[in-house]
Design a protein around this motif. Structure first.
Motif, PDB file in Angstrom:
ATOM      1  N   VAL A  71      -3.458 -42.888  13.307  1.00 26.02           N
ATOM      2  CA  VAL A  71      -3.446 -43.400  14.604  1.00 26.02           C
ATOM      3  C   VAL A  71      -4.273 -43.049  15.649  1.00 26.02           C
ATOM      4  CG1 VAL A  71      -2.183 -45.266  16.250  1.00 26.02           C
ATOM      5  CG2 VAL A  71      -1.409 -44.808  13.596  1.00 26.02           C
ATOM      6  N   ILE A  72      -3.557 -41.925  16.018  1.00 22.16           N
ATOM      7  CA  ILE A  72      -4.369 -40.886  17.083  1.00 22.16           C
ATOM      8  C   ILE A  72      -5.599 -41.238  17.035  1.00 22.16           C
ATOM      9  CG2 ILE A  72      -4.375 -39.274  18.843  1.00 22.16           C
ATOM     10  CD1 ILE A  72      -0.970 -38.645  17.419  1.00 22.16           C
ATOM     11  N   LEU A  73      -6.305 -40.606  16.110  1.00 18.87           N
ATOM     12  CA  LEU A  73      -7.413 -40.022  15.422  1.00 18.87           C
ATOM     13  C   LEU A  73      -8.389 -41.576  15.544  1.00 18.87           C
ATOM     14  CD1 LEU A  73      -7.289 -37.341  13.127  1.00 18.87           C
ATOM     15  CD2 LEU A  73      -8.346 -37.305  15.985  1.00 18.87           C
TER      16      LEU A  73
ATOM     17  N   SER B  11     -13.246 -38.142   9.281  1.00 15.60           N
ATOM     18  CA  SER B  11     -13.708 -37.009  10.097  1.00 15.60           C
ATOM     19  C   SER B  11     -15.501 -37.365  10.147  1.00 15.60           C
ATOM     20  CB  SER B  11     -13.697 -35.797  10.467  1.00 15.60           C
ATOM     21  OG  SER B  11     -11.882 -35.690  11.458  1.00 15.60           O
ATOM     22  N   LEU B  12     -15.635 -36.707   8.502  1.00 14.86           N
ATOM     23  CA  LEU B  12     -16.771 -35.923   7.112  1.00 14.86           C
ATOM     24  C   LEU B  12     -17.643 -37.817   7.641  1.00 14.86           C
ATOM     25  CD1 LEU B  12     -19.084 -34.734   6.819  1.00 14.86           C
ATOM     26  CD2 LEU B  12     -18.222 -34.535   4.062  1.00 14.86           C
ATOM     27  N   THR B  13     -16.607 -38.636   7.279  1.00 17.07           N
ATOM     28  CA  THR B  13     -17.576 -40.226   7.126  1.00 17.07           C
ATOM     29  C   THR B  13     -17.710 -40.840   7.836  1.00 17.07           C
ATOM     30  OG1 THR B  13     -15.784 -40.343   4.827  1.00 17.07           O
ATOM     31  CG2 THR B  13     -16.992 -42.640   5.777  1.00 17.07           C
TER      32      THR B  13
ATOM     33  N   PHE C 186     -16.641 -36.572  17.939  1.00 17.59           N
ATOM     34  CA  PHE C 186     -15.682 -36.047  16.240  1.00 17.59           C
ATOM     35  C   PHE C 186     -15.894 -35.137  16.527  1.00 17.59           C
ATOM     36  CE2 PHE C 186     -17.411 -40.239  15.287  1.00 17.59           C
ATOM     37  CZ  PHE C 186     -16.986 -40.686  14.477  1.00 17.59           C
ATOM     38  N   VAL C 187     -16.645 -34.200  17.181  1.00 15.33           N
ATOM     39  CA  VAL C 187     -15.781 -32.354  17.673  1.00 15.33           C
ATOM     40  C   VAL C 187     -14.919 -32.115  18.105  1.00 15.33           C
ATOM     41  CG1 VAL C 187     -17.449 -30.017  18.355  1.00 15.33           C
ATOM     42  CG2 VAL C 187     -18.450 -31.906  17.131  1.00 15.33           C
ATOM     43  N   PHE C 188     -15.402 -33.054  19.068  1.00 13.12           N
ATOM     44  CA  PHE C 188     -13.806 -33.186  19.976  1.00 13.12           C
ATOM     45  C   PHE C 188     -12.579 -33.427  19.116  1.00 13.12           C
ATOM     46  CE2 PHE C 188     -10.799 -34.350  23.239  1.00 13.12           C
ATOM     47  CZ  PHE C 188     -10.586 -33.678  23.185  1.00 13.12           C
ATOM     48  N   GLY C 189     -12.920 -34.081  18.520  1.00 10.23           N
ATOM     49  CA  GLY C 189     -11.633 -35.350  17.417  1.00 10.23           C
ATOM     50  C   GLY C 189     -10.980 -34.101  16.413  1.00 10.23           C
TER      51      GLY C 189
ATOM     52  N   PHE D 167     -11.038 -31.058  16.547  1.00 11.06           N
ATOM     53  CA  PHE D 167     -10.685 -29.712  17.036  1.00 11.06           C
ATOM     54  C   PHE D 167      -8.935 -30.006  17.141  1.00 11.06           C
ATOM     55  CE2 PHE D 167      -8.959 -27.789  21.854  1.00 11.06           C
ATOM     56  CZ  PHE D 167      -9.937 -26.175  21.297  1.00 11.06           C
ATOM     57  N   VAL D 168      -9.195 -31.210  18.389  1.00 12.11           N
ATOM     58  CA  VAL D 168      -7.545 -31.601  18.817  1.00 12.11           C
ATOM     59  C   VAL D 168      -7.236 -32.138  17.426  1.00 12.11           C
ATOM     60  CG1 VAL D 168      -6.339 -33.378  19.050  1.00 12.11           C
ATOM     61  CG2 VAL D 168      -7.956 -32.658  20.660  1.00 12.11           C
ATOM     62  N   GLU D 169      -7.524 -32.514  16.314  1.00 14.13           N
ATOM     63  CA  GLU D 169      -6.655 -32.741  14.649  1.00 14.13           C
ATOM     64  C   GLU D 169      -6.192 -31.482  14.106  1.00 14.13           C
ATOM     65  OE1 GLU D 169      -7.463 -34.717  10.674  1.00 14.13           O
ATOM     66  OE2 GLU D 169      -9.240 -34.254  11.862  1.00 14.13           O
TER      67      GLU D 169
END
Length: 366
Positions: free
Chosen positions: A215-217, A251-253, A280-283, A285-287
Motif C-alpha cells: 500500500v505504501i509503495l 519494483s523491477l516491473t 524507483f531508486v528512492f522507493g 531504498f525506503v523499502e
C-alpha cells in the motif's frame, strides 16, 4: 504407533487434502477468501473483545466496516484503473515500436560497425519477438486465472458468500482453533503447537506486513510518477505496489514499464528520464531499509524465488483460489521443511550413533 506410521498417516492426509482441494476448486473461492479474511481480521476482533465488546458484536462491526470500505474502493478505483489499463494496452504496440526505433537510431552505428546491418535487423527482430512472446504468455496466464475465477461461482458469489463465511468464521475462530488443538496427538502436541505458532508467525508477519508495504509503495510510486507527469503513472505505480507483494518483483516491473514509457515520452530530455528512475531508486531504498525491516521483519523466512514459484504454480493449478492459498501454503511448507531439516541434522541418519543426545535436545527445544 511407530514414527514411520505417523509419517505415512500425515503424508496420506496431505495427499487427500490436496486431491480434495483440486477436485472442489470450482466452488472454493468464496470459502477460501472468507477464511483468509477471518484470519486477517481476527487480531482486530481480539482487541475489541479486550475493551469489552462481545465477539459477536465485534465481528459484525468489523465485517460491516470492511465491506463498506471494499465497496467504496471498488466503485472509485476499479473504473479508473480499467480505463488506464485499457488505454495502456492500446498504446503498448506503439511504445514498443518507438523503443525499437530509438534503439536502432542510438545503437545502430555501433552494431553496424560490429556486425553490419544484418546484426541490427536481427536485434530488432529478436527484441520484437521477445516482447510479443512475453505479452502473449502474460495474457494467457491472466486469461487462465480469469477463466478459473469464472468457473467458480463468479463475482456475485465472491461478494455475497465471502462476507457471510468470514462473519461466521470470525465469530467461531477461537473455538475452532481450540477444537483443532484438542485433536492433535498427545505425545506430539507440544511439537505441533510449536510448528503451528511458527507457521502463524510466518503467515501473519508476511501477509500483514507485506500488505502494508504494498500500500505504501503503491501510493508513493503512483503519486511520484504522476507528479513527474509520466503517462499512465498512477496505473504503473499501483501495479508496482501490488506486485511488491513479491519482494523486488514489483519494483523491477514498475521500473521497466516506467522507464520504457519515460524514454518514449520524454526523449531526449534526460532530466525527466532520470527523475523517473529516481522515484524507483528512492522507493527501493525506503523499502529495503525502513519498510521491510519494520513491517515484515527478518523471521518470516519466505524467499522471493520460493514465493514466486508458489504463486505461479498454485495460480496455474487452482486459479484465484491458488493465489489466495499460495502464501500460507508456501509459509507452512517452509516452516515444516526447516523443522524437518533440523530433525534430520540431529538424527542418527546424519550424525550416526552420536546424535541421540543432540536429538533429544532438539525435541526439547521444539
Amino acid at each position: 504407533m511407530t514414527i514411520q506410521r505417523q509419517i505415512a498417516f500425515w503424508i496420506l492426509a496431505l495427499v487427500v487434502l490436496g486431491l480434495m482441494l483440486f477436485t472442489l476448486r470450482t466452488i472454493l473461492l468464496p470459502f477460501v477468501a472468507g477464511f483468509a479474511l477471518a484470519y486477517l481480521l481476527d487480531p482486530l476482533a481480539d482487541r475489541m473483545q479486550r475493551i469489552g465488546i462481545g465477539r459477536l458484536g465485534a465481528s459484525l462491526v468489523i465485517l460491516v466496516l470492511f465491506v463498506l470500505i471494499f465497496i467504496i474502493t471498488l466503485v472509485i478505483l476499479v473504473p479508473l484503473g480499467a480505463q488506464q489499463v485499457t488505454a495502456f494496452v492500446e498504446k503498448l504496440p506503439s511504445y514498443v515500436t518507438r523503443l525499437q526505433q530509438l534503439a536502432a537510431e542510438q545503437g545502430g552505428p555501433l552494431l553496424e560497425r560490429l556486425g553490419g546491418s544484418k546484426a541490427l535487423q536481427e536485434m530488432q527482430t529478436s527484441v520484437g519477438n521477445l516482447i510479443s512472446q512475453g505479452i502473449a504468455w502474460f495474457g494467457s496466464f491472466l486469461q487462465s486465472l480469469w477463466s478459473g475465477g469464472q468457473a467458480l461461482l463468479g463475482i456475485f458469489s465472491l461478494l455475497v458468500v465471502t462476507p457471510v463465511v468470514a462473519f461466521y468464521m470470525l465469530v467461531d475462530w477461537d473455538r475452532m482453533v481450540s477444537t483443532i488443538d484438542s485433536w492433535m496427538p498427545v505425545k506430539q502436541r507440544d511439537t505441533v503447537r510449536s510448528i503451528a505458532r511458527d507457521i502463524d508467525r510466518a503467515i501473519a508477519g508476511f501477509v500483514r506486513g507485506q500488505a502494508m508495504v504494498c500500500v505504501i509503495l503503491g501510493t508513493f510510486y503512483a503519486v511520484g510518477l504522476s507528479i513527474i507527469g509520466l503517462n499512465f503513472g498512477a496505473m504503473i505505480g499501483m501495479t508496482a505496489g501490488i506486485l511488491s507483494f513479491i519482494p523486488y518483483v514489483g519494483s523491477l516491473t514498475g521500473l521497466i514499464l516506467s522507464m520504457g514509457v519515460a524514454i518514449v515520452q520524454f526523449w531526449p530530455d534526460w532530466t525527466m528520464i532520470l527523475a523517473t528512475l529516481g522515484v524507483f531508486v528512492f522507493g527501493q531504498f525506503v523499502e529495503g531499509n525502513i519498510l521491510s525491516p519494520k513491517l515484515v521483519g527478518e523471521s518470516v523466512g519466505l524467499h522471493p524465488v520460493w514465493l514466486m514459484f508458489a504463486l505461479l504454480a498454485f495460480g496455474a493449478l487452482f486459479g484465484f483460489v491458488g493465489l489466495i492459498l499460495a502464501v500460507p501454503l508456501a509459509a507452512a511448507l517452509g516452516v515444516i521443511a526447516r523443522f524437518a531439516l533440523k530433525q534430520y541434522l540431529a538424527s542418527p541418519l546424519y550424525r550416526g550413533g552420536d546424535a541421540a543426545g543432540l536429538k533429544h535436545q532438539v525435541d526439547a527445544d521444539a
